[in-house]
Write a protein that holds these residues in place. Structure first.
Motif, PDB file in Angstrom:
ATOM      1  N   VAL A 183      -9.706  17.777  -9.807  1.00 28.27           N
ATOM      2  CA  VAL A 183      -8.345  17.960  -9.305  1.00 28.27           C
ATOM      3  C   VAL A 183      -7.532  16.706  -9.602  1.00 28.27           C
ATOM      4  CG1 VAL A 183      -9.027  19.578  -7.492  1.00 28.27           C
ATOM      5  CG2 VAL A 183      -8.961  17.128  -6.990  1.00 28.27           C
ATOM      6  N   GLY A 184      -6.244  16.777  -9.387  1.00 22.03           N
ATOM      7  CA  GLY A 184      -5.381  15.646  -9.664  1.00 22.03           C
ATOM      8  C   GLY A 184      -4.823  14.964  -8.437  1.00 22.03           C
ATOM      9  N   ALA A 185      -5.101  15.532  -7.252  1.00 19.04           N
ATOM     10  CA  ALA A 185      -4.582  14.952  -6.016  1.00 19.04           C
ATOM     11  C   ALA A 185      -5.531  15.265  -4.868  1.00 19.04           C
ATOM     12  CB  ALA A 185      -3.187  15.489  -5.713  1.00 19.04           C
ATOM     13  N   ILE A 186      -5.603  14.328  -3.928  1.00 16.19           N
ATOM     14  CA  ILE A 186      -6.520  14.426  -2.799  1.00 16.19           C
ATOM     15  C   ILE A 186      -5.751  14.148  -1.509  1.00 16.19           C
ATOM     16  CG2 ILE A 186      -8.591  13.429  -1.742  1.00 16.19           C
ATOM     17  CD1 ILE A 186      -9.285  14.681  -4.402  1.00 16.19           C
ATOM     18  N   VAL A 187      -5.971  14.982  -0.507  1.00 14.12           N
ATOM     19  CA  VAL A 187      -5.389  14.751   0.814  1.00 14.12           C
ATOM     20  C   VAL A 187      -6.242  13.708   1.539  1.00 14.12           C
ATOM     21  CG1 VAL A 187      -5.028  15.806   3.091  1.00 14.12           C
ATOM     22  CG2 VAL A 187      -4.297  17.001   1.023  1.00 14.12           C
ATOM     23  N   VAL A 188      -5.575  12.780   2.220  1.00 16.07           N
ATOM     24  CA  VAL A 188      -6.271  11.746   2.988  1.00 16.07           C
ATOM     25  C   VAL A 188      -6.290  12.164   4.462  1.00 16.07           C
ATOM     26  CG1 VAL A 188      -6.286   9.318   3.663  1.00 16.07           C
ATOM     27  CG2 VAL A 188      -5.533   9.960   1.362  1.00 16.07           C
ATOM     28  N   VAL A 204      -4.344   6.101  -8.359  1.00 12.11           N
ATOM     29  CA  VAL A 204      -5.604   5.432  -8.695  1.00 12.11           C
ATOM     30  C   VAL A 204      -5.401   4.531  -9.908  1.00 12.11           C
ATOM     31  CG1 VAL A 204      -7.988   5.771  -9.470  1.00 12.11           C
ATOM     32  CG2 VAL A 204      -7.025   7.259  -7.687  1.00 12.11           C
ATOM     33  N   VAL A 205      -4.731   5.033 -10.916  1.00 14.64           N
ATOM     34  CA  VAL A 205      -4.480   4.250 -12.135  1.00 14.64           C
ATOM     35  C   VAL A 205      -3.656   3.006 -11.822  1.00 14.64           C
ATOM     36  CG1 VAL A 205      -3.282   4.279 -14.365  1.00 14.64           C
ATOM     37  CG2 VAL A 205      -4.738   6.198 -13.705  1.00 14.64           C
ATOM     38  N   ARG A 206      -2.676   3.129 -10.942  1.00 14.04           N
ATOM     39  CA  ARG A 206      -1.850   1.962 -10.577  1.00 14.04           C
ATOM     40  C   ARG A 206      -2.700   0.855  -9.947  1.00 14.04           C
ATOM     41  NH1 ARG A 206       1.907   6.142  -8.872  1.00 14.04           N
ATOM     42  NH2 ARG A 206       3.605   6.199 -10.370  1.00 14.04           N
ATOM     43  N   ALA A 235     -11.590   4.053  -4.533  1.00 16.62           N
ATOM     44  CA  ALA A 235     -12.794   4.444  -5.283  1.00 16.62           C
ATOM     45  C   ALA A 235     -13.318   5.792  -4.787  1.00 16.62           C
ATOM     46  CB  ALA A 235     -13.864   3.369  -5.168  1.00 16.62           C
ATOM     47  N   ASP A 236     -13.283   6.010  -3.477  1.00 17.15           N
ATOM     48  CA  ASP A 236     -13.697   7.300  -2.921  1.00 17.15           C
ATOM     49  C   ASP A 236     -12.809   8.428  -3.447  1.00 17.15           C
ATOM     50  OD1 ASP A 236     -15.688   6.065  -1.313  1.00 17.15           O
ATOM     51  OD2 ASP A 236     -14.234   5.758   0.318  1.00 17.15           O
ATOM     52  N   VAL A 237     -11.518   8.151  -3.515  1.00 19.19           N
ATOM     53  CA  VAL A 237     -10.564   9.138  -4.028  1.00 19.19           C
ATOM     54  C   VAL A 237     -10.861   9.429  -5.495  1.00 19.19           C
ATOM     55  CG1 VAL A 237      -8.143   9.559  -4.603  1.00 19.19           C
ATOM     56  CG2 VAL A 237      -8.733   8.590  -2.382  1.00 19.19           C
ATOM     57  N   ALA A 238     -11.091   8.379  -6.284  1.00 19.51           N
ATOM     58  CA  ALA A 238     -11.385   8.570  -7.710  1.00 19.51           C
ATOM     59  C   ALA A 238     -12.619   9.444  -7.888  1.00 19.51           C
ATOM     60  CB  ALA A 238     -11.564   7.218  -8.391  1.00 19.51           C
TER      61      ALA A 238
END
Length: 139
Positions: A41-46, A61-63, A30-33
């Motif tokens: 953006v379409g991607a986030i570094v963790v 996220v969709v998965r 959820a934080d990433v979304a």
């Protein structure tokens, strides 16, 4: 008249202007979304490692959502890709596009002397090639 280089010969560093968006190592999906939406953006570094080891994309996220899981209870690290593909900031658009096609990926991390300096998406590359095609049609 100054000659504009063909799209494929442009250095990838010229299109990595925005800082890479990150979430904390203990972030949830959820934080990433939220970060994806907030930063467009379409991607986030963790995590905050100088050389990241995990990346979460819109598709990840969709998965989670499609599997019926609660994104606020799924750790981002659980769904993150950990086999990250890198390119050098001095690589050409053509070289990076080829690497992305060969690996079937949509995002590639950009480094200079071992440091993360940006991320490029397939959408970014498409924009460069589209602008080049438009310019060619005007010539």
């Amino acid at each position: 008249m100054t000659e504009i280089p063909a799209a494929g010969s442009i250095q990838i560093s010229t299109i990595t202007g925005d800082p890479v968006v990150r979430v904390a190592a203990d972030a949830t999906v959820a934080d990433v979304a939220s970060a994806i939406v907030d930063n467009e953006v379409g991607a986030i570094v963790v995590g905050d490692d100088p050389r990241p080891e995990a990346l979460v994309t819109e598709r990840d996220v969709v998965r989670v959502v499609a599997a019926g899981k609660d994104p606020s209870s799924v750790p981002a690290a659980e769904v993150a890709s950990t086999t990250l593909i890198w390119c050098d900031a001095d690589d050409t658009v053509a070289k990076v596009a080829t690497r992305m096609m060969d690996r079937y990926i949509r995002h590639i991390l950009v480094e200079r002397r071992g440091d993360l300096v940006g991320m490029v998406s397939a959408r970014d590359l498409l924009g460069i090639y589209a602008a080049d095609a438009e310019q060619s049609s005007l010539d």
